[in-house]
Design an enzyme around this catalytic site. Structure first.
Site, PDB file in Angstrom:
ATOM      1  N   LYS A 194       0.833  -1.194   0.000  1.00  0.00           N
ATOM      2  CA  LYS A 194       0.000   0.000   0.000  1.00  0.00           C
ATOM      3  C   LYS A 194       0.878   1.258   0.000  1.00  0.00           C
ATOM      4  CE  LYS A 194      -3.256   2.584   2.697  1.00  0.00           C
ATOM      5  NZ  LYS A 194      -4.092   2.693   3.882  1.00  0.00           N
ATOM      6  N   GLU A 200      10.840  -4.410   3.937  1.00  0.00           N
ATOM      7  CA  GLU A 200      10.893  -5.831   3.572  1.00  0.00           C
ATOM      8  C   GLU A 200      10.528  -6.011   2.089  1.00  0.00           C
ATOM      9  OE1 GLU A 200       9.402  -4.625   6.284  1.00  0.00           O
ATOM     10  OE2 GLU A 200       9.468  -6.038   7.961  1.00  0.00           O
ATOM     11  N   GLY A 254      -4.402  -1.715   5.028  1.00  0.00           N
ATOM     12  CA  GLY A 254      -3.532  -2.818   4.600  1.00  0.00           C
ATOM     13  C   GLY A 254      -4.128  -4.184   4.898  1.00  0.00           C
ATOM     14  N   ARG A 255      -4.643  -4.362   6.114  1.00  0.00           N
ATOM     15  CA  ARG A 255      -5.161  -5.676   6.502  1.00  0.00           C
ATOM     16  C   ARG A 255      -6.543  -5.963   5.911  1.00  0.00           C
ATOM     17  NH1 ARG A 255      -4.115  -2.231  10.435  1.00  0.00           N
ATOM     18  NH2 ARG A 255      -5.735  -1.390  11.793  1.00  0.00           N
ATOM     19  N   GLU A 340      -3.906  -6.147  15.081  1.00  0.00           N
ATOM     20  CA  GLU A 340      -3.444  -4.849  14.596  1.00  0.00           C
ATOM     21  C   GLU A 340      -4.584  -3.833  14.661  1.00  0.00           C
ATOM     22  OE1 GLU A 340       0.019  -4.133  11.511  1.00  0.00           O
ATOM     23  OE2 GLU A 340      -1.845  -4.189  10.396  1.00  0.00           O
ATOM     24  N   HIS A 372      -3.733 -32.712  19.197  1.00  0.00           N
ATOM     25  CA  HIS A 372      -2.568 -33.495  19.609  1.00  0.00           C
ATOM     26  C   HIS A 372      -1.418 -32.593  20.002  1.00  0.00           C
ATOM     27  CE1 HIS A 372      -4.676 -37.059  18.119  1.00  0.00           C
ATOM     28  NE2 HIS A 372      -5.097 -36.249  17.169  1.00  0.00           N
ATOM     29  N   LYS A 484      10.129   0.041  13.198  1.00  0.00           N
ATOM     30  CA  LYS A 484      10.678   0.313  11.861  1.00  0.00           C
ATOM     31  C   LYS A 484      11.762   1.381  11.950  1.00  0.00           C
ATOM     32  CE  LYS A 484       6.190  -0.486   9.590  1.00  0.00           C
ATOM     33  NZ  LYS A 484       5.121   0.098   8.795  1.00  0.00           N
TER      34      LYS A 484
HETATM   35  O1  F6P Z   1       3.686  -2.550   9.558  1.00  0.00           O
HETATM   36  C1  F6P Z   1       2.336  -2.786   9.532  1.00  0.00           C
HETATM   37  C2  F6P Z   1       1.770  -2.566   8.179  1.00  0.00           C
HETATM   38  O2  F6P Z   1       1.627  -1.236   7.941  1.00  0.00           O
HETATM   39  C3  F6P Z   1       0.450  -3.300   7.985  1.00  0.00           C
HETATM   40  O3  F6P Z   1      -0.632  -2.609   8.467  1.00  0.00           O
HETATM   41  C4  F6P Z   1       0.453  -3.516   6.517  1.00  0.00           C
HETATM   42  O4  F6P Z   1      -0.462  -4.495   6.134  1.00  0.00           O
HETATM   43  C5  F6P Z   1       1.884  -3.913   6.292  1.00  0.00           C
HETATM   44  O5  F6P Z   1       2.617  -3.108   7.175  1.00  0.00           O
HETATM   45  C6  F6P Z   1       2.396  -3.756   4.899  1.00  0.00           C
HETATM   46  O6  F6P Z   1       2.313  -2.432   4.490  1.00  0.00           O
HETATM   47  P1  F6P Z   1       2.399  -2.041   2.961  1.00  0.00           P
HETATM   48  O7  F6P Z   1       1.269  -2.699   2.259  1.00  0.00           O
HETATM   49  O8  F6P Z   1       2.304  -0.543   2.952  1.00  0.00           O
HETATM   50  O9  F6P Z   1       3.719  -2.521   2.447  1.00  0.00           O
END
Ligand code: F6P
Length: 511
Positions: A194, A200, A254-255, A340, A372, A484
């Site tokens: 987003k 990452e 995002g979620r 979150e 289990h 971060k």
């Molecule tokens: O660090 C949390 C977050 O902002 C989440 O809410 C989101 O889904 C994820 O990182 C990834 O963010 P992006 O889609 O901006 O890379």
């Protein structure tokens, strides 16, 4: 707190009850603790609840402004005031309630574009004369967990000849595994972010691009990069061709994002028709959530049950036991969606939330495997943790004896948690299960695209209702930012604010 003091009387009253006897009362209690919405049924008869307690919970939701709040969500009002945004996930399924018609048009246009691209990717010469055989989605958090869950759950509905793999983690093994056996010529990399600032995703994106460039050169690599983002300018700066940048609105959390272009990898791997059915299933729940009276409203009911256990009974956690291999990732998905969203310290007005409020610690796994492993703890551990059993009716009634046994195991577990067992003879106390432990069963008619969309939408709206009742904002996530910043400081050699132990670790890791 008002909410908790309003529930306290009912909690005290019911704490002394024998849950197994309460459940066997049946009658009005049975009717008040079961709900249905489309392909989803919720049975909460094994909860330590009765009609009066449920009425008190419903009153709390009404007092919090349930009717106005759900309308505001669908109209695209600013329901995320700390970021000044609407929450558009329901509008992605069908934007017809949106007040901003321009935004509604943009959403529909974006859907048309991703569907057309997904369709084009099915052509045998989609990638410079080569077919798409491998899609690698690079994203993390909501840009990963939703697509992963859906791809796993929809295994029976995937397009043939193309495989979707996921890269989220900074461990180089993640990308290596996703590219294993892939031919660069037939690989499409989807960068899903987003913000398009998530380290990452950008680092893995650069590594994936380097892998393509090494084999195909710059132009060949660029032809195999696509991006889904709310920051198209940043994707372009990264080097993605604007023709393959699929934007979505800032108001898509995002979620909650896989319903948008963030689900591009899914739309390609499943085909636009299946993807549209998932949206349709969610839309069915949206309509129910928006229009059903509070006492018949399934997502609201689920929220209130979770509020009851957390704020009323003081139970910190909830276990999600998915009795379907294909839903094995549901607990991980719900962890982000719920924790979150609801792991917040303050209400919308900035006042602190009291103890025992906000989201639950969500964890779980796949049944019957979990019987289990940690079910021992659920049955005999000293803490009670309510369990959500996720059931799939069509699976257990398919005629396969193992699938039937899976259903039997689910029912057996709910009964064992409720009734417990009086140990006898030698070691009687060790063999005793206390029982009286709460659970709910969420039954999907079938794990098909519509059913999956419905199941996820139920949980999204449930989280919205919990946020409403607690008075918190479920749509921001400020708590994730500090980590971060600190990681960036370390990578930039800025050690000034770290303690001795952290610096020792940093030195060990050569930072
Ligand atoms: O660090 C949390 C977050 O902002 C989440 O809410 C989101 O889904 C994820 O990182 C990834 O963010 P992006 O889609 O901006 O890379």
């Amino acid at each position: 707190m008002k909410l908790q003091s309003g529930l306290a009387l009912h909690v005290r009253r019911l704490a002394g009850e024998d849950l197994a006897s309460l459940v066997r009362e049946g009658g009005a209690r049975d009717a008040a603790l079961q709900w249905r919405a489309g392909p989803v049924a919720l049975d909460a008869r094994h909860q330590r609840l009765d009609t009066d307690a449920m009425a008190a919970l419903l009153a709390a939701a009404q007092e919090a402004g349930f009717d106005a709040a759900r309308k505001a969500l669908f109209a695209g009002d600013i329901v995320n005031p700390t970021e000044g945004r609407p929450a558009l996930h329901a509008a992605l399924r069908d934007p017809s309630e949106l007040a901003d018609r321009g935004m509604a048009a943009r959403i529909l246009e974006a859907r048309t574009r991703t569907a057309a691209f997904a369709q084009a990717c099915a052509a045998p010469d989609a990638l410079d004369g080569h077919p798409v055989r491998r899609i690698v989605n690079i994203g993390i958090g909501g840009s990963d967990l939703g697509p992963r869950l859906v791809y796993d759950a929809m295994k029976a509905f995937r397009r043939e000849g193309v495989e979707l793999r996921f890269v989220s983690n900074l461990d180089p093994a993640d990308l290596e595994d996703a590219l294993e056996g892939a031919m660069p010529e037939t690989t499409l990399i989807c960068l899903t972010s987003k913000s398009f600032t998530t380290s990452e995703t950008l680092m893995n994106g650069r590594a994936a691009k380097a892998w393509l460039v090494e084999k195909l050169g710059e132009a060949g690599a660029n032809a195999r990069l696509a991006a889904a983002t709310a920051a198209p300018d940043k994707a372009e700066a990264f080097g993605v061709d604007p023709a393959r940048i699929f934007p979505f609105e800032e108001g898509v959390g995002g979620r909650y994002s896989f319903w948008s272009a963030a689900g591009l990898c899914l739309e390609i791997a499943l085909g636009p028709e299946v993807f549209a059915k998932i949206l349709k299933g969610a839309r069915g729940i949206d309509t129910h959530f928006l229009t059903a009276p509070a006492e018949e409203n399934l997502p609201l009911a689920k929220a209130l049950i979770d509020v009851w256990n957390r704020a009323g009974r003081g139970l910190l956690a909830r276990c999600v036991a998915a009795y379907s291999s294909r839903l094995a990732l549901l607990p991980a998905y719900l962890q982000q969606l719920e924790m979150e969203s609801l792991g917040k310290p303050v209400r919308l007005d900035g006042s602190p939330l009291p103890a025992h409020s906000g989201g639950q610690l969500v964890w779980g796994g796949k049944g019957s495997d979990i019987q289990h492993s940690f079910f021992q703890w659920l049955h005999q551990g000293v803490d009670e943790v309510p369990v959500d059993f996720i059931a799939v009716k069509a699976l257990y009634t398919s005629g396969d004896e193992r699938a039937k046994a899976l259903g039997a195991n689910l029912v057996a577990q709910t009964a064992a948690l409720l009734d417990g067992h009086d140990g006898t003879g030698e070691m009687a106390s060790h063999k005793t299960l206390p029982g009286g432990r709460a659970s709910s069963v969420i039954t999907l008619d079938a794990l098909d695209p519509e059913g999956l969309g419905a199941l996820i939408a139920v949980h999204e709206h449930k989280v919205f209702c919990e946020g409403l009742v607690y008075g918190l904002n479920p749509f921001d996530q400020w708590g994730v930012e500090l980590g971060k910043v600190l990681a960036t400081d370390l990578l930039n050699g800025n050690h000034s604010r770290f303690d001795g132990a952290s610096l020792d670790l940093a030195r060990t890791f050569k930072l």
